[in-house]
Design an enzyme around this catalytic site. Structure first.
Site, PDB file in Angstrom:
ATOM      1  N   ASN A   1      33.202  47.510  40.993  1.00 11.21           N
ATOM      2  CA  ASN A   1      33.489  48.775  40.309  1.00 11.21           C
ATOM      3  C   ASN A   1      33.941  48.412  38.899  1.00 11.21           C
ATOM      4  O   ASN A   1      35.031  47.872  38.714  1.00 11.21           O
ATOM      5  CB  ASN A   1      34.600  49.533  41.059  1.00 11.21           C
ATOM      6  N   TRP A   2      33.083  48.701  37.939  1.00  6.89           N
ATOM      7  CA  TRP A   2      33.375  48.284  36.560  1.00  6.89           C
ATOM      8  C   TRP A   2      34.334  49.227  35.839  1.00  6.89           C
ATOM      9  O   TRP A   2      34.726  48.966  34.704  1.00  6.89           O
ATOM     10  CB  TRP A   2      32.067  48.171  35.763  1.00  6.89           C
TER      11      TRP A   2
ATOM     12  N   GLY B   1      37.347  45.343  41.629  1.00 11.94           N
ATOM     13  CA  GLY B   1      37.509  45.883  40.285  1.00 11.94           C
ATOM     14  C   GLY B   1      37.444  44.787  39.245  1.00 11.94           C
ATOM     15  O   GLY B   1      36.365  44.299  38.900  1.00 11.94           O
TER      16      GLY B   1
ATOM     17  N   GLY C   1      44.631  46.882  41.037  1.00 14.95           N
ATOM     18  CA  GLY C   1      44.983  46.469  39.671  1.00 14.95           C
ATOM     19  C   GLY C   1      46.390  45.900  39.540  1.00 14.95           C
ATOM     20  O   GLY C   1      46.908  45.804  38.428  1.00 14.95           O
TER      21      GLY C   1
ATOM     22  N   SER D   1      42.821  44.201  44.234  1.00 17.72           N
ATOM     23  CA  SER D   1      43.172  42.850  43.783  1.00 17.72           C
ATOM     24  C   SER D   1      42.416  41.741  44.510  1.00 17.72           C
ATOM     25  O   SER D   1      42.967  40.663  44.777  1.00 17.72           O
ATOM     26  CB  SER D   1      44.690  42.630  43.877  1.00 17.72           C
TER      27      SER D   1
END
Ligand code: 13P
Length: 258
Positions: free
Chosen positions: A13-14, A236, A175, A215
């Protein structure tokens, strides 16, 4: 139940990163790696990149998708994008219900439910994201939250093979560099599979991939993939670098060659 009945899925997922040129350079590295791996590779890219990335990945096993869409078929919704437009641009799937959409953009389970129905009408695979906040976990509400998100988001959604996946993304792990442990992930995934069993029956629940996200990086990815109910990963920041993403894909490389 073995994991052999379900495909392994490695998804990136950019978020709001990358230009078209950067995306195409990323694909130059990833496209030769993906066919050697025993997994489905999904990349959820910004809207602006979908068309060029999908064209470049056309003859490869890499599926390009979107990170969001509107539930309406079309209309006066300035700034929104419809499922049919995603498909038209070459998207094969769409992430729905990501926690950043739920918290920053106040998306509700009901809205997400309508989006899943629209995506399915158009023939896009929906990757439904669910997960609890830190507060909910500490208040021992994780199961309640997961059950509510799944049952509301999937209410009245007819199952169609290959058109639905679930991603377990605990909000506290996204994140933060603080990934869930493999035990926490497995426990949540097994619970999610139980809810899917109640909603769709044994066969569908056993065949539906459930991905872990939060993460994940090249160092911890393998610990999740060895769990029986963890069928893949939604990554991510570690999906932004082609080298780190390739390292994760390569964890599945030997399997394809054995
Ligand atoms: P990170 O891997 O950066 O924690 O993000 C996870 C995520 O939100 C994937 O959808």
């Amino acid at each position: 139940m073995t994991d052999a009945a379900r495909p392994c899925v490695i998804a990136g997922n950019w978020k709001m990163y990358k230009t078209i040129d950067q995306a195409l350079s990323f694909l130059d590295i990833i496209l030769p790696v993906a066919p050697k791996c025993d997994c489905e590779v999904l990349l959820a890219v910004p809207f602006t990149i979908i068309e060029s990335a999908a064209k470049k990945a056309e003859a490869s096993p890499v599926l390009i998708g979107a990170q969001n869409m509107n539930d309406a078929s079309e209309g006066a919704f300035t700034g929104e994008v419809a499922a049919s437009m995603l498909k038209d641009a070459g998207a094969k799937f769409v992430l729905l219900g990501h926690s950043e959409r739920r918290t920053i953009f106040k998306e509700t389970d009901e809205f997400i439910n309508r989006k899943i129905k629209r995506a399915s009408e158009i023939g896009l695979l929906s990757v439904l994201c669910v997960g609890e906040t830190n507060e909910e976990r500490e208040g021992e509400k994780t199961r309640e939250v997961l059950k509510q998100q799944l049952s509301k988001c999937l209410e009245g959604v007819k199952y169609e093979k290959g058109k639905l996946m679930v991603a377990y993304e605990p909000v506290w792990a996204i994140g933060t560099g603080k990934a869930a442990t493999n035990t926490i992930a497995e426990e949540a995934h097994a619970f999610i599979r139980g809810v899917l069993r109640e909603l769709y029956g044994e066969e569908v629940a056993n065949g539906m991939p459930i991905l872990y996200g939060g993460s994940v990086n090249a160092s911890n990815a393998a610990t999740f993939l060895k769990e029986p109910d963890v069928d893949g990963l939604l990554i991510g920041s570690a999906s932004l670098g082609a080298e780190s993403f390739a390292k994760i894909l390569e964890l599945r490389q030997n399997r394809a060659n054995t």
